[in-house]
Design a protein around this motif. Structure first.
Motif, PDB file in Angstrom:
ATOM      1  N   ARG A  61      -3.147  -6.580  10.409  1.00  0.00           N
ATOM      2  CA  ARG A  61      -3.101  -6.752   8.948  1.00  0.00           C
ATOM      3  C   ARG A  61      -1.874  -7.546   8.571  1.00  0.00           C
ATOM      4  NH1 ARG A  61      -1.504  -4.532   3.781  1.00  0.00           N
ATOM      5  NH2 ARG A  61       0.017  -2.818   3.993  1.00  0.00           N
TER       6      ARG A  61
ATOM      7  N   ARG B 253       2.694  12.144  16.019  1.00  0.00           N
ATOM      8  CA  ARG B 253       1.346  11.595  15.878  1.00  0.00           C
ATOM      9  C   ARG B 253       0.564  11.825  17.165  1.00  0.00           C
ATOM     10  NH1 ARG B 253      -0.649   7.218  12.434  1.00  0.00           N
ATOM     11  NH2 ARG B 253      -2.238   5.938  13.420  1.00  0.00           N
TER      12      ARG B 253
ATOM     13  N   ARG C  50     -12.293   2.921   7.004  1.00  0.00           N
ATOM     14  CA  ARG C  50     -11.471   3.663   6.040  1.00  0.00           C
ATOM     15  C   ARG C  50     -11.474   2.882   4.741  1.00  0.00           C
ATOM     16  NH1 ARG C  50      -5.029   4.447   7.070  1.00  0.00           N
ATOM     17  NH2 ARG C  50      -4.995   2.237   6.498  1.00  0.00           N
TER      18      ARG C  50
ATOM     19  N   THR D 276       0.831  -1.208   0.000  1.00  0.00           N
ATOM     20  CA  THR D 276       0.000   0.000   0.000  1.00  0.00           C
ATOM     21  C   THR D 276       0.863   1.255   0.000  1.00  0.00           C
ATOM     22  OG1 THR D 276      -0.148  -0.081   2.422  1.00  0.00           O
ATOM     23  CG2 THR D 276      -1.921  -1.141   1.175  1.00  0.00           C
TER      24      THR D 276
ATOM     25  N   THR E  16      -9.616  -2.480  21.545  1.00  0.00           N
ATOM     26  CA  THR E  16      -9.484  -3.191  20.266  1.00  0.00           C
ATOM     27  C   THR E  16      -8.051  -3.133  19.751  1.00  0.00           C
ATOM     28  OG1 THR E  16     -10.062  -1.146  19.165  1.00  0.00           O
ATOM     29  CG2 THR E  16     -11.847  -2.707  19.570  1.00  0.00           C
TER      30      THR E  16
ATOM     31  N   GLU F 236      -3.555   3.553   1.393  1.00  0.00           N
ATOM     32  CA  GLU F 236      -3.488   2.601   2.486  1.00  0.00           C
ATOM     33  C   GLU F 236      -4.542   1.497   2.417  1.00  0.00           C
ATOM     34  OE1 GLU F 236      -3.889   5.790   2.631  1.00  0.00           O
ATOM     35  OE2 GLU F 236      -2.520   6.769   4.027  1.00  0.00           O
ATOM     36  N   SER F 237      -4.393   0.584   3.375  1.00  0.00           N
ATOM     37  CA  SER F 237      -5.301  -0.548   3.468  1.00  0.00           C
ATOM     38  C   SER F 237      -6.715  -0.087   3.832  1.00  0.00           C
ATOM     39  CB  SER F 237      -4.801  -1.519   4.543  1.00  0.00           C
ATOM     40  OG  SER F 237      -4.762  -0.886   5.804  1.00  0.00           O
TER      41      SER F 237
ATOM     42  N   ASN G 181      -4.177   8.256  18.506  1.00  0.00           N
ATOM     43  CA  ASN G 181      -4.451   7.652  17.197  1.00  0.00           C
ATOM     44  C   ASN G 181      -3.737   6.294  17.125  1.00  0.00           C
ATOM     45  OD1 ASN G 181      -5.290   7.172  14.623  1.00  0.00           O
ATOM     46  ND2 ASN G 181      -4.173   8.872  13.681  1.00  0.00           N
TER      47      ASN G 181
ATOM     48  N   GLY H 159      -8.704   7.720  13.679  1.00  0.00           N
ATOM     49  CA  GLY H 159      -7.919   8.366  12.636  1.00  0.00           C
ATOM     50  C   GLY H 159      -8.710   9.373  11.834  1.00  0.00           C
TER      51      GLY H 159
ATOM     52  N   HIS I 139       1.229  -5.306  12.224  1.00  0.00           N
ATOM     53  CA  HIS I 139       1.452  -6.083  11.007  1.00  0.00           C
ATOM     54  C   HIS I 139       1.948  -7.465  11.375  1.00  0.00           C
ATOM     55  CE1 HIS I 139       1.209  -1.969   9.663  1.00  0.00           C
ATOM     56  NE2 HIS I 139       1.116  -2.372   8.402  1.00  0.00           N
TER      57      HIS I 139
ATOM     58  N   ILE J 134      -1.623   0.101  13.535  1.00  0.00           N
ATOM     59  CA  ILE J 134      -1.925  -1.226  12.993  1.00  0.00           C
ATOM     60  C   ILE J 134      -0.767  -2.160  13.341  1.00  0.00           C
ATOM     61  CG2 ILE J 134      -2.269  -2.567  10.877  1.00  0.00           C
ATOM     62  CD1 ILE J 134      -3.350   0.043   9.578  1.00  0.00           C
TER      63      ILE J 134
ATOM     64  N   ARG K 174     -15.371   5.059  16.699  1.00  0.00           N
ATOM     65  CA  ARG K 174     -14.600   3.824  16.542  1.00  0.00           C
ATOM     66  C   ARG K 174     -13.440   4.002  15.578  1.00  0.00           C
ATOM     67  NH1 ARG K 174     -19.807   0.109  15.757  1.00  0.00           N
ATOM     68  NH2 ARG K 174     -18.384  -1.449  14.927  1.00  0.00           N
TER      69      ARG K 174
ATOM     70  N   PRO L  79       2.517   2.613  11.421  1.00  0.00           N
ATOM     71  CA  PRO L  79       1.683   3.550  10.680  1.00  0.00           C
ATOM     72  C   PRO L  79       2.369   3.868   9.359  1.00  0.00           C
ATOM     73  CG  PRO L  79       3.011   4.760  12.235  1.00  0.00           C
ATOM     74  CD  PRO L  79       3.412   3.307  12.364  1.00  0.00           C
ATOM     75  N   SER L  80       1.713   4.628   8.532  1.00  0.00           N
ATOM     76  CA  SER L  80       2.373   5.111   7.328  1.00  0.00           C
ATOM     77  C   SER L  80       3.556   5.991   7.737  1.00  0.00           C
ATOM     78  CB  SER L  80       1.384   5.889   6.476  1.00  0.00           C
ATOM     79  OG  SER L  80       0.701   6.846   7.269  1.00  0.00           O
TER      80      SER L  80
HETATM   81  O1  TXA Z   1      -1.842   0.346   4.401  1.00  0.00           O
HETATM   82  C1  TXA Z   1      -1.767   0.631   5.587  1.00  0.00           C
HETATM   83  O2  TXA Z   1      -2.674   0.386   6.397  1.00  0.00           O
HETATM   84  C2  TXA Z   1      -0.476   1.316   6.072  1.00  0.00           C
HETATM   85  C3  TXA Z   1       0.671   0.328   5.878  1.00  0.00           C
HETATM   86  C4  TXA Z   1       1.941   0.845   6.448  1.00  0.00           C
HETATM   87  O3  TXA Z   1       0.316  -0.906   6.419  1.00  0.00           O
HETATM   88  N1  TXA Z   1      -0.600   1.729   7.421  1.00  0.00           N
HETATM   89  C5  TXA Z   1      -1.356   2.778   7.799  1.00  0.00           C
HETATM   90  O4  TXA Z   1      -1.303   3.087   9.128  1.00  0.00           O
HETATM   91  O5  TXA Z   1      -2.032   3.401   7.028  1.00  0.00           O
HETATM   92  P1  TXA Z   1      -1.844   4.463   9.717  1.00  0.00           P
HETATM   93  O6  TXA Z   1      -1.450   4.462  11.125  1.00  0.00           O
HETATM   94  O7  TXA Z   1      -1.369   5.591   8.883  1.00  0.00           O
HETATM   95  O8  TXA Z   1      -3.386   4.328   9.651  1.00  0.00           O
HETATM   96  C6  TXA Z   1      -4.035   3.403  10.506  1.00  0.00           C
HETATM   97  C7  TXA Z   1      -5.493   3.720  10.593  1.00  0.00           C
HETATM   98  C8  TXA Z   1      -5.732   5.001  11.327  1.00  0.00           C
HETATM   99  O9  TXA Z   1      -6.832   5.675  10.735  1.00  0.00           O
HETATM  100  C9  TXA Z   1      -6.089   4.505  12.714  1.00  0.00           C
HETATM  101  O10 TXA Z   1      -6.894   5.415  13.417  1.00  0.00           O
HETATM  102  C10 TXA Z   1      -6.812   3.223  12.416  1.00  0.00           C
HETATM  103  O11 TXA Z   1      -6.130   2.670  11.319  1.00  0.00           O
HETATM  104  N2  TXA Z   1      -6.745   2.285  13.543  1.00  0.00           N
HETATM  105  C11 TXA Z   1      -5.667   1.674  14.044  1.00  0.00           C
HETATM  106  N3  TXA Z   1      -5.995   0.933  15.126  1.00  0.00           N
HETATM  107  C12 TXA Z   1      -7.324   1.077  15.294  1.00  0.00           C
HETATM  108  C13 TXA Z   1      -8.257   0.568  16.239  1.00  0.00           C
HETATM  109  N4  TXA Z   1      -7.898  -0.244  17.219  1.00  0.00           N
HETATM  110  N5  TXA Z   1      -9.554   0.936  16.098  1.00  0.00           N
HETATM  111  C14 TXA Z   1      -9.927   1.761  15.099  1.00  0.00           C
HETATM  112  N6  TXA Z   1      -9.093   2.267  14.171  1.00  0.00           N
HETATM  113  C15 TXA Z   1      -7.802   1.936  14.281  1.00  0.00           C
END
Ligand code: TXA
Ligand code: MG
Length: 523
Positions: free
Chosen positions: A127, A64, A200, A41, A123, A185-186, A68, A240, A73, A71, A237, A147-148
Motif C-alpha cells: 500500500r 501479534r 477487509r 487511516t 503473497t 484502516e485501509s 498474521n 487477519g 508501505h 502490509i 486468504r 501494522p496498526s
Molecule cells: O490502514 C492500514 O492498512 C494500516 C496502516 C498503518 O497502513 N495498517 C494496518 O495493518 O491496518 P494491520 O497489520 O493492522 O492489518 C493488515 C491486514 C491484516 O488483516 C492482515 O491479515 C492483512 O492485512 N494482510 C497482510 N498481508 C496479507 C497477505 N499477504 N495476505 C492476506 N492478508 C494480508
C-alpha cells in the motif's frame, strides 16, 4: 526503553523541526528500530523490511500472532511492483485510481520480500499511504512493514496519544501529526484470484472499487461471530480475520440492524438491550449515533456519540477513539449499533462486529418495546387492515398502552366504506367500524410509523420496495410474533363466518403483541 516523541502538528514540511523528525526517525529505522507514524487511516508501527531482525520486533512489540502478515508501505506503484512476482492489469488500474490512499493490494510475492513479512504465504500486501509523514518517511528510509500501532486485539490508534499510552514502552520513536483523517484502516483487496476479493472493508468503499475494477467478490461475515455460517475456504486468504480485534476492555454488545438505513431499529434495539442490562443491575454505556445517544439519554448511565446516524465518515473517524472513551466512563457493559452498509459504513460495521463480545440481531422493525405509532397495511383498506387497527386500539386501550394506530391499503381507492361483513364481525365484538373510510398508503404514512405491520409477505415486500427507508420497520403481523410463514388471508367475498375467522386470527396475533409490549414497558 525510552520513547522519543516528535510532534510535527501544525509544522510546515519545510520547517527544520519537521525535517529533523523525519531524518531522526529514518535513522532509527535504519538501525533496526521501531517508529510509530501517522497515515491517513490509523497510526502504523513501522520497521524496514530489509533490515534483519527489525520486522521481528514488530511482532514482539504488539504480541501479534506470528502468522498474521504485515502490509508493506511503499512510495508508489513502481516500488510496489518490484515486490510482486506478478502485476496484473487490475493492480495497475487500482493503483492508478486509488494510490496514494487507503487501499492495500494482495499480490504474489517476489523473492525481494523477506518471509517474515508474510510468514508461510506466497503473497505480499502493498500500500502507498497518502499521509505526508508516511510518505516522507518511506522516501527517506525505504519500504516499511507496518501494522496498526496497537497491542494485538486492541482498537487501532488514531492519535499519537493512543500509541504512547498503549505501546509507549515498546517503540523507539513516535511522530505525532494529530488525529488521522479516515480513522479506520485501509481496504484490503486480494488480486491473486480470478476476480478481486475484498478481504477487509476500509477507507476505499466497495462501490468505488467496483466502479474501477468491475465485479469484486466479498467474503461472508467473518468467522468470529457468524453463528451458523459455513466457513468460506477463501477466508484462509485473510489471516487477519481469524482473530477478535479492536475490543474495548468493557464487554461490548453490538445491535446489528439490517444493513439499510434504519435508525428506528437501531434505537429500539439499543433501548431494549440497555433496559435488559440495567434490569440485571449493570451500568450501561451507549456508543453510537447522536440520535441514538439523545434518545437514550436518561436511560443509559453514559453516552458516547459518533456524529449523525447517516454520516458514516464521521463515525469512522471517531470509532476507535470512541471504543477507548467508553472504557473510561466506568460502565459494566457497552451497547452499540451498526450503521447503514453504504460507503465507509461497511468498514465501520466490520470493526464494530469484530470488536463485539456479543452480537444481537435487531428484529426487522425492531420495536421490541411498544412503538408509539403503528401502521397496518393491506391491499384495499376495507377489511383486514381497518379491522386490525380497530382491534389494536381496543386491546391497547385495555392494556393501558398509549399507541396511535393508522391503516392504509397499497392499492386502496380513497374514501370507500369498510365491507359490511367487516363491520358486522367487529360489531359482534363490541367495536364500531362504520366511520372508517379507506385510504391509500402514502409515503407520509410510512415515514410516520415506527412499526408497519402487513397482512401478507407479499404486501410486506411491496411496502419495502415502495419505501426502502421504512424497510427495516416493515414486517408481517405474524412475523412480528415469531410465525414467519403465516399470512392473514383476504376474507373479501367470503361469508360472515369467514370474516369471523379472520377477526379471530387477527385478535390472536394482536393479543400476543400487546402482551409483549405491556411486559416490555412494565419493567
Ligand atoms: O490502514 C492500514 O492498512 C494500516 C496502516 C498503518 O497502513 N495498517 C494496518 O495493518 O491496518 P494491520 O497489520 O493492522 O492489518 C493488515 C491486514 C491484516 O488483516 C492482515 O491479515 C492483512 O492485512 N494482510 C497482510 N498481508 C496479507 C497477505 N499477504 N495476505 C492476506 N492478508 C494480508
Ligand atoms: Mg491492525
Amino acid at each position: 526503553m525510552k520513547v522519543r516523541l516528535y510532534s510535527v502538528r501544525g509544522l510546515d514540511r519545510r520547517d527544520p523541526a519537521y525535517q529533523r523528525a523525519i531524518r531522526e526517525a529514518a535513522g532509527v529505522l535504519a538501525a533496526g528500530g521501531l517508529v510509530a507514524f501517522p497515515t491517513e487511516t490509523v497510526y502504523g508501527l513501522g520497521a524496514l523490511i530489509h533490515v534483519p531482525g527489525a520486522v521481528e520486533r514488530i511482532f514482539a512489540a504488539k504480541d501479534r500472532p506470528a502468522d498474521n502478515p504485515l502490509i508493506v508501505h511503499v512510495s508508489d506503484g513502481r516500488e510496489a511492483r518490484r515486490l510482486c512476482r506478478r502485476w496484473p492489469e487490475a493492480a495497475q488500474a487500482a493503483v492508478d485510481a486509488f494510490w496514494p490512499g487507503p487501499l492495500t493490494l494482495i499480490l504474489p510475492r517476489s523473492p525481494a520480500v523477506p518471509d517474515i513479512v508474510s510468514p508461510g504465504l506466497t503473497t505480499v500486501a502493498v500500500r502507498a499511504p497518502a499521509h505526508r509523514v508516511a510518505r516522507d518517511l518511506i522516501a527517506a528510509a525505504g519500504p516499511l512493514a507496518a501494522p496498526s500501532a496497537n497491542p494485538s486485539g486492541r482498537p487501532s490508534p488514531t492519535r499519537a496519544e493512543h500509541v504512547l499510552a498503549e505501546l509507549g514502552d515498546r517503540v523507539d520513536v513516535v511522530i505525532d501529526d494529530g488525529p488521522t483523517a479516515i480513522g479506520l484502516e485501509s481496504t484490503v483487496l486480494d488480486l491473486t484470484g480470478e476476480r478481486p476479493l475484498l478481504l477487509r472493508p476500509g477507507g476505499v468503499a466497495l462501490d468505488s472499487l467496483r466502479e474501477v475494477l468491475g465485479e469484486v467478490d466479498i467474503l461472508p461475515p467473518g468467522p468470529v461471530h457468524a453463528a451458523g455460517a459455513v466457513p468460506d475456504p477463501r477466508a484462509a486468504r485473510s489471516p487477519g480475520t481469524r482473530y477478535r480485534h479492536y475490543a474495548p476492555a468493557t464487554p461490548l454488545i453490538v445491535v446489528r440492524t439490517g444493513g439499510g438505513r434504519d435508525l428506528a431499529a437501531a434505537t429500539a434495539g439499543v433501548r431494549s438491550e440497555v433496559a435488559r442490562q440495567r434490569r440485571d443491575g449493570r451500568r450501561v454505556a451507549v456508543l453510537g449515533a447522536d440520535e441514538v445517544g439523545q434518545a437514550l439519554q436518561g436511560e443509559a448511565d453514559a453516552v458516547v456519540t459518533l456524529g449523525p446516524y447517516t454520516d458514516a465518515v464521521q463515525a469512522a473517524q471517531g470509532l476507535f477513539d470512541g471504543l477507548r472513551r467508553v472504557d473510561a466512563v466506568g460502565a459494566d457493559v457497552v451497547v452499540a449499533h451498526t450503521y447503514p452498509d453504504l460507503g465507509v459504513g461497511l468498514a465501520v460495521n466490520d470493526r464494530l462486529l469484530r470488536a463485539a463480545s456479543q452480537v444481537r440481531d435487531a428484529a426487522p422493525g425492531a420495536a421490541r418495546q411498544a412503538p408509539r405509532r403503528v401502521l397496518f397495511v393491506c391491499t384495499g383498506n376495507t377489511c383486514r387492515s381497518p379491522m386490525a387497527a380497530a382491534l389494536l386500539r381496543a386491546l391497547a386501550g385495555e392494556a393501558g398502552l398509549d399507541i396511535e394506530v393508522r391503516s392504509a391499503g397499497i392499492a386502496a381507492i380513497a374514501g370507500g366504506p369498510p365491507t359490511p361483513e367487516a363491520v358486522a364481525a367487529l360489531a359482534a365484538r363490541g367495536i364500531v367500524l362504520e366511520g372508517h373510510r379507506s385510504r391509500r398508503l402514502q409515503e407520509e404514512d410510512a415515514a410516520w410509523a415506527e412499526l408497519i405491520l402487513t397482512m401478507t409477505r407479499h404486501q410486506r415486500d411491496q411496502v419495502r420496495g415502495l419505501y426502502p427507508e421504512a424497510a427495516g420497520r416493515t414486517v408481517t403481523l405474524a412475523e412480528y410474533v415469531g410465525e414467519p410463514g403465516v399470512d392473514v388471508e383476504d376474507p373479501i367475498g367470503g361469508d360472515e363466518a369467514r370474516y369471523r375467522a379472520t377477526l379471530a386470527q387477527l385478535e390472536r396475533l394482536l393479543r400476543r403483541i400487546v402482551a409483549r409490549w405491556r411486559d416490555e414497558r412494565g419493567t
